[in-house]
Design a protein around this motif. Structure first.
Motif, PDB file in Angstrom:
ATOM      1  N   GLY A 193       0.619  -1.199  -0.031  1.00 48.86           N
ATOM      2  CA  GLY A 193      -0.027  -0.026  -0.050  1.00 48.86           C
ATOM      3  C   GLY A 193       0.864   1.168  -0.103  1.00 48.86           C
ATOM      4  O   GLY A 193       1.985   1.049   0.535  1.00 48.86           O
ATOM      5  N   LEU A 194       0.344   2.409  -0.424  1.00 43.50           N
ATOM      6  CA  LEU A 194       0.900   3.744  -0.653  1.00 43.50           C
ATOM      7  C   LEU A 194       0.456   4.448   0.604  1.00 43.50           C
ATOM      8  O   LEU A 194      -1.055   4.451   0.430  1.00 43.50           O
ATOM      9  CB  LEU A 194       0.827   4.270  -2.054  1.00 43.50           C
ATOM     10  CG  LEU A 194       1.835   4.108  -2.767  1.00 43.50           C
ATOM     11  CD1 LEU A 194       1.446   5.012  -4.193  1.00 43.50           C
ATOM     12  CD2 LEU A 194       3.321   4.587  -2.517  1.00 43.50           C
ATOM     13  N   LEU A 195       1.056   5.254   1.392  1.00 40.09           N
ATOM     14  CA  LEU A 195       0.700   5.774   2.457  1.00 40.09           C
ATOM     15  C   LEU A 195       0.061   7.142   1.803  1.00 40.09           C
ATOM     16  O   LEU A 195       0.863   7.965   1.068  1.00 40.09           O
ATOM     17  CB  LEU A 195       1.634   6.043   3.632  1.00 40.09           C
ATOM     18  CG  LEU A 195       1.167   6.617   4.702  1.00 40.09           C
ATOM     19  CD1 LEU A 195       0.231   5.924   5.367  1.00 40.09           C
ATOM     20  CD2 LEU A 195       2.364   6.684   5.859  1.00 40.09           C
ATOM     21  N   ASN A 196      -1.148   7.681   2.235  1.00 37.41           N
ATOM     22  CA  ASN A 196      -1.565   8.653   1.601  1.00 37.41           C
ATOM     23  C   ASN A 196      -2.388   9.392   2.645  1.00 37.41           C
ATOM     24  O   ASN A 196      -2.973   8.699   3.674  1.00 37.41           O
ATOM     25  CB  ASN A 196      -2.240   8.526   0.402  1.00 37.41           C
ATOM     26  CG  ASN A 196      -2.488   9.874  -0.458  1.00 37.41           C
ATOM     27  OD1 ASN A 196      -1.955  10.868   0.018  1.00 37.41           O
ATOM     28  ND2 ASN A 196      -3.224   9.597  -1.561  1.00 37.41           N
ATOM     29  N   ILE A 197      -3.183  10.662   2.498  1.00 31.38           N
ATOM     30  CA  ILE A 197      -3.981  11.237   3.495  1.00 31.38           C
ATOM     31  C   ILE A 197      -5.414  10.619   3.317  1.00 31.38           C
ATOM     32  O   ILE A 197      -6.266  11.295   3.809  1.00 31.38           O
ATOM     33  CB  ILE A 197      -3.900  12.674   3.185  1.00 31.38           C
ATOM     34  CG1 ILE A 197      -4.177  13.141   1.819  1.00 31.38           C
ATOM     35  CG2 ILE A 197      -2.521  13.289   3.877  1.00 31.38           C
ATOM     36  CD1 ILE A 197      -4.430  14.601   1.582  1.00 31.38           C
ATOM     37  N   GLY A 198      -5.522   9.803   2.371  1.00 35.26           N
ATOM     38  CA  GLY A 198      -7.071   9.300   1.971  1.00 35.26           C
ATOM     39  C   GLY A 198      -6.698   8.246   1.060  1.00 35.26           C
ATOM     40  O   GLY A 198      -5.680   7.979   0.355  1.00 35.26           O
ATOM     41  N   SER A 199      -7.953   7.307   0.865  1.00 37.68           N
ATOM     42  CA  SER A 199      -7.826   6.424   0.165  1.00 37.68           C
ATOM     43  C   SER A 199      -8.378   6.418  -1.444  1.00 37.68           C
ATOM     44  O   SER A 199      -8.109   5.676  -2.193  1.00 37.68           O
ATOM     45  CB  SER A 199      -8.567   5.099   0.598  1.00 37.68           C
ATOM     46  OG  SER A 199     -10.198   5.618   0.458  1.00 37.68           O
ATOM     47  N   LEU A 215       1.734   1.821 -10.057  1.00 38.95           N
ATOM     48  CA  LEU A 215       1.612   0.711  -9.406  1.00 38.95           C
ATOM     49  C   LEU A 215       0.257  -0.209  -9.484  1.00 38.95           C
ATOM     50  O   LEU A 215       0.078  -1.333  -9.916  1.00 38.95           O
ATOM     51  CB  LEU A 215       1.975   0.709  -7.858  1.00 38.95           C
ATOM     52  CG  LEU A 215       3.127   1.067  -7.446  1.00 38.95           C
ATOM     53  CD1 LEU A 215       3.254   1.651  -6.194  1.00 38.95           C
ATOM     54  CD2 LEU A 215       3.850  -0.099  -7.557  1.00 38.95           C
ATOM     55  N   ARG A 216      -0.858   0.690  -9.850  1.00 38.46           N
ATOM     56  CA  ARG A 216      -2.038  -0.022 -10.219  1.00 38.46           C
ATOM     57  C   ARG A 216      -2.190  -0.537 -11.465  1.00 38.46           C
ATOM     58  O   ARG A 216      -2.765  -1.617 -11.700  1.00 38.46           O
ATOM     59  CB  ARG A 216      -3.254   1.197 -10.001  1.00 38.46           C
ATOM     60  CG  ARG A 216      -4.549   0.327 -10.033  1.00 38.46           C
ATOM     61  CD  ARG A 216      -5.523   1.947  -9.982  1.00 38.46           C
ATOM     62  NE  ARG A 216      -5.253   2.710 -11.151  1.00 38.46           N
ATOM     63  CZ  ARG A 216      -5.870   3.905 -11.203  1.00 38.46           C
ATOM     64  NH1 ARG A 216      -6.590   4.446 -10.006  1.00 38.46           N
ATOM     65  NH2 ARG A 216      -5.500   4.785 -12.124  1.00 38.46           N
ATOM     66  N   ASP A 217      -1.382   0.105 -12.345  1.00 33.23           N
ATOM     67  CA  ASP A 217      -1.512  -0.685 -13.708  1.00 33.23           C
ATOM     68  C   ASP A 217      -0.026  -1.450 -14.005  1.00 33.23           C
ATOM     69  O   ASP A 217       0.314  -1.703 -15.272  1.00 33.23           O
ATOM     70  CB  ASP A 217      -1.362   0.398 -14.728  1.00 33.23           C
ATOM     71  CG  ASP A 217      -2.715   1.427 -14.549  1.00 33.23           C
ATOM     72  OD1 ASP A 217      -3.681   0.943 -14.100  1.00 33.23           O
ATOM     73  OD2 ASP A 217      -2.570   2.827 -15.004  1.00 33.23           O
ATOM     74  N   ASN A 223       1.761  -7.344  -5.645  1.00 29.34           N
ATOM     75  CA  ASN A 223       0.473  -7.369  -5.308  1.00 29.34           C
ATOM     76  C   ASN A 223      -0.060  -6.116  -4.725  1.00 29.34           C
ATOM     77  O   ASN A 223       0.103  -5.827  -3.364  1.00 29.34           O
ATOM     78  CB  ASN A 223       0.366  -8.576  -4.092  1.00 29.34           C
ATOM     79  CG  ASN A 223      -0.915  -8.605  -3.543  1.00 29.34           C
ATOM     80  OD1 ASN A 223      -1.950  -8.191  -3.954  1.00 29.34           O
ATOM     81  ND2 ASN A 223      -1.109  -9.323  -2.202  1.00 29.34           N
ATOM     82  N   TYR A 224      -0.468  -5.002  -5.552  1.00 29.99           N
ATOM     83  CA  TYR A 224      -0.606  -3.695  -4.972  1.00 29.99           C
ATOM     84  C   TYR A 224      -2.127  -3.463  -4.540  1.00 29.99           C
ATOM     85  O   TYR A 224      -3.020  -4.036  -5.150  1.00 29.99           O
ATOM     86  CB  TYR A 224      -0.453  -2.770  -6.292  1.00 29.99           C
ATOM     87  CG  TYR A 224      -0.810  -1.350  -5.782  1.00 29.99           C
ATOM     88  CD1 TYR A 224       0.126  -0.783  -4.618  1.00 29.99           C
ATOM     89  CD2 TYR A 224      -1.528  -0.479  -6.548  1.00 29.99           C
ATOM     90  CE1 TYR A 224       0.037   0.457  -4.451  1.00 29.99           C
ATOM     91  CE2 TYR A 224      -1.673   0.781  -5.992  1.00 29.99           C
ATOM     92  CZ  TYR A 224      -1.118   1.225  -5.044  1.00 29.99           C
ATOM     93  OH  TYR A 224      -1.059   2.679  -4.598  1.00 29.99           O
ATOM     94  N   HIS A 225      -2.256  -2.978  -3.216  1.00 30.16           N
ATOM     95  CA  HIS A 225      -3.621  -3.057  -2.630  1.00 30.16           C
ATOM     96  C   HIS A 225      -4.078  -1.512  -3.267  1.00 30.16           C
ATOM     97  O   HIS A 225      -5.196  -1.404  -3.283  1.00 30.16           O
ATOM     98  CB  HIS A 225      -3.320  -3.084  -1.156  1.00 30.16           C
ATOM     99  CG  HIS A 225      -4.663  -2.783  -0.556  1.00 30.16           C
ATOM    100  ND1 HIS A 225      -5.745  -3.565  -0.252  1.00 30.16           N
ATOM    101  CD2 HIS A 225      -5.023  -1.410   0.169  1.00 30.16           C
ATOM    102  CE1 HIS A 225      -6.640  -2.872   0.672  1.00 30.16           C
ATOM    103  NE2 HIS A 225      -6.219  -1.591   0.675  1.00 30.16           N
ATOM    104  N   GLY A 226      -3.367  -0.492  -3.051  1.00 29.59           N
ATOM    105  CA  GLY A 226      -3.710   0.789  -3.288  1.00 29.59           C
ATOM    106  C   GLY A 226      -3.206   1.767  -2.175  1.00 29.59           C
ATOM    107  O   GLY A 226      -2.549   1.534  -1.413  1.00 29.59           O
ATOM    108  N   PHE A 227      -3.883   2.955  -2.148  1.00 28.02           N
ATOM    109  CA  PHE A 227      -3.732   3.952  -1.036  1.00 28.02           C
ATOM    110  C   PHE A 227      -4.148   3.383   0.386  1.00 28.02           C
ATOM    111  O   PHE A 227      -5.036   2.725   0.623  1.00 28.02           O
ATOM    112  CB  PHE A 227      -4.494   5.117  -1.083  1.00 28.02           C
ATOM    113  CG  PHE A 227      -3.759   6.018  -2.377  1.00 28.02           C
ATOM    114  CD1 PHE A 227      -2.267   6.150  -2.441  1.00 28.02           C
ATOM    115  CD2 PHE A 227      -4.615   7.005  -3.174  1.00 28.02           C
ATOM    116  CE1 PHE A 227      -2.052   7.092  -3.506  1.00 28.02           C
ATOM    117  CE2 PHE A 227      -4.252   7.693  -4.125  1.00 28.02           C
ATOM    118  CZ  PHE A 227      -2.741   7.784  -4.355  1.00 28.02           C
ATOM    119  N   VAL A 228      -3.377   3.739   1.335  1.00 29.05           N
ATOM    120  CA  VAL A 228      -3.991   3.278   2.838  1.00 29.05           C
ATOM    121  C   VAL A 228      -3.482   4.621   3.502  1.00 29.05           C
ATOM    122  O   VAL A 228      -2.638   5.512   3.221  1.00 29.05           O
ATOM    123  CB  VAL A 228      -2.907   2.266   3.384  1.00 29.05           C
ATOM    124  CG1 VAL A 228      -3.146   0.792   2.608  1.00 29.05           C
ATOM    125  CG2 VAL A 228      -1.187   2.395   3.324  1.00 29.05           C
TER     126      VAL A 228
END
Length: 375
Positions: A193-199, A215-217, A223-228
């Protein structure tokens, strides 16, 4: 056994031993902790053999109480060491420090890994200068750390090596973090996951949103989840959380301070009355288990990822038990295919950059060494 820095190769090393170089003078407590920590690690892993770099007289005082370690170590003397507040540029100019000699042992192949609780900036600068980076594209190492969560331990990086990081570097961190977590925790395909201020996709600054899209593409096998978000650090939402070193270091120090604050609050609460003291006695085993889970020393030992060699940074204020945990991180990496995994992942990334140069262009290399992690 005692020797000097020029005769380290003459030290008899038992057949099958895994040699670990220790910067014995590093950290807030020096040999009192580093030597005792090596003894604890040896008790758990009897195949280890240590090079203890530093002041032989001071190290000998500690070894005298530890005959088992004395039989499985060699002291490589130097009277020079890197102070905790010393500037990296100054440390680089002094070539015979305990820290530099320990790193050179990995470079020469005498040792499989180096462990230091010393000056972070100096460790970073010397490791990069002596060992070099795995690829020409890598600007500098990233510091990874083990982070306690509901599922055990996750990995967070960078926690102090790079003050700012662009999209290209964040993707490199994801690749290296996945390889580290796989080697240390045995998870075949760690979630990232990429740490961010929102998902939401629209949140965050340009670099983190660009890294998220790439990373999403991705075709890198991640195994990329998305923003966390910050709350996911302890929830265990993903195995590996990627961020820049400025944000990661602040998060790390905040978490460590919060853990100490909670422990102090509990101590005060259970001392507040006889009934509370009785409750503490009844809940003693549960409280000790909780204290172990949130103890920063339990996950001590952050690798400098991206180097041609294994370098582990321990907390400067670590006690002997925590320092032994840092040694164990180095041992786990040495016994794995972690370095080859990182090299292969970075090679795949370089191929992607070549195929899509506009969207994945590497940044210009900044030769100015900056480290913000705690010393």
């Amino acid at each position: 056994m005692l020797t000097d820095s020029k005769s380290a190769q003459a030290a008899p090393i038992p057949v099958g031993a895994l040699v670990i170089a220790i910067d014995a003078m590093g950290g807030d407590h020096g040999p009192a902790v580093t030597v005792a920590g090596a003894a604890i690690a040896l008790g758990d892993r009897p195949e280890l053999f240590f090079q203890l770099h530093g002041d032989s007289a001071k190290i000998a005082v500690e070894l005298a109480r530890l005959p088992a370690l004395q039989a499985r170590s060699v002291v490589i003397h130097t009277d020079q060491f890197v102070a905790m507040d010393e500037k990296p540029a100054q440390a680089i100019r002094r070539r015979n420090t305990s820290l530099a000699n320990a790193i050179h042992a990995v470079k020469s192949g005498e040792a499989r890994a180096v462990i230091s609780a010393g000056n972070t900036g100096a460790l970073m600068a010397l490791s990069k200068m002596i060992l070099k980076m795995l690829t020409a594209d890598l600007e500098r190492p990233a510091i990874g750390c083990s982070w306690p969560n509901r599922r055990g331990f996750g990995t967070v990086l960078d926690v102090g090596a790079n003050v700012t990081s662009d999209a290209h570097q964040l993707i490199e961190f994801a690749l290296m973090g996945a390889a580290f977590h796989r080697a240390l925790r045995g998870t075949e395909k760690p979630s990232i996951g990429l740490l961010n201020i929102g998902s939401e996709d629209v949140k965050g600054h340009d670099d983190v949103r660009e890294a998220h899209q790439l990373l999403r593409d991705n075709t890198l096998g991640l195994n990329y989840h998305g923003f966390v978000e910050g709350t996911d650090l302890c929830d265990g939402t993903v195995d590996v959380i990627v961020t820049d070193g400025f944000t990661g270091n602040i998060a790390l120090k905040t978490a460590e301070g919060t853990a100490r604050f909670i422990k102090d609050l509990l101590k005060d609460a259970f001392k507040s009355s006889p009934l509370a003291m009785l409750g503490a006695l009844l809940a003693g085993s549960a409280l000790k288990a909780m204290a172990r889970r949130i103890d920063p020393g339990a996950g001590n030992g952050g690798p400098l990822l991206g180097l041609k060699g294994i370098v582990i940074k321990s907390h400067g204020g670590a006690d002997a038990r925590a320092f032994s945990n840092a040694i164990k991180v180095g041992v786990s990496l040495a016994a794995s295919s972690y370095e080859k995994d990182i090299a292969a992942a970075l090679a795949r990334f370089s191929e992607s950059v070549a195929e899509h140069p506009a969207s994945l262009a590497a940044p210009a290399v900044d030769t100015n060494i900056t480290a913000v992690a705690g010393q």
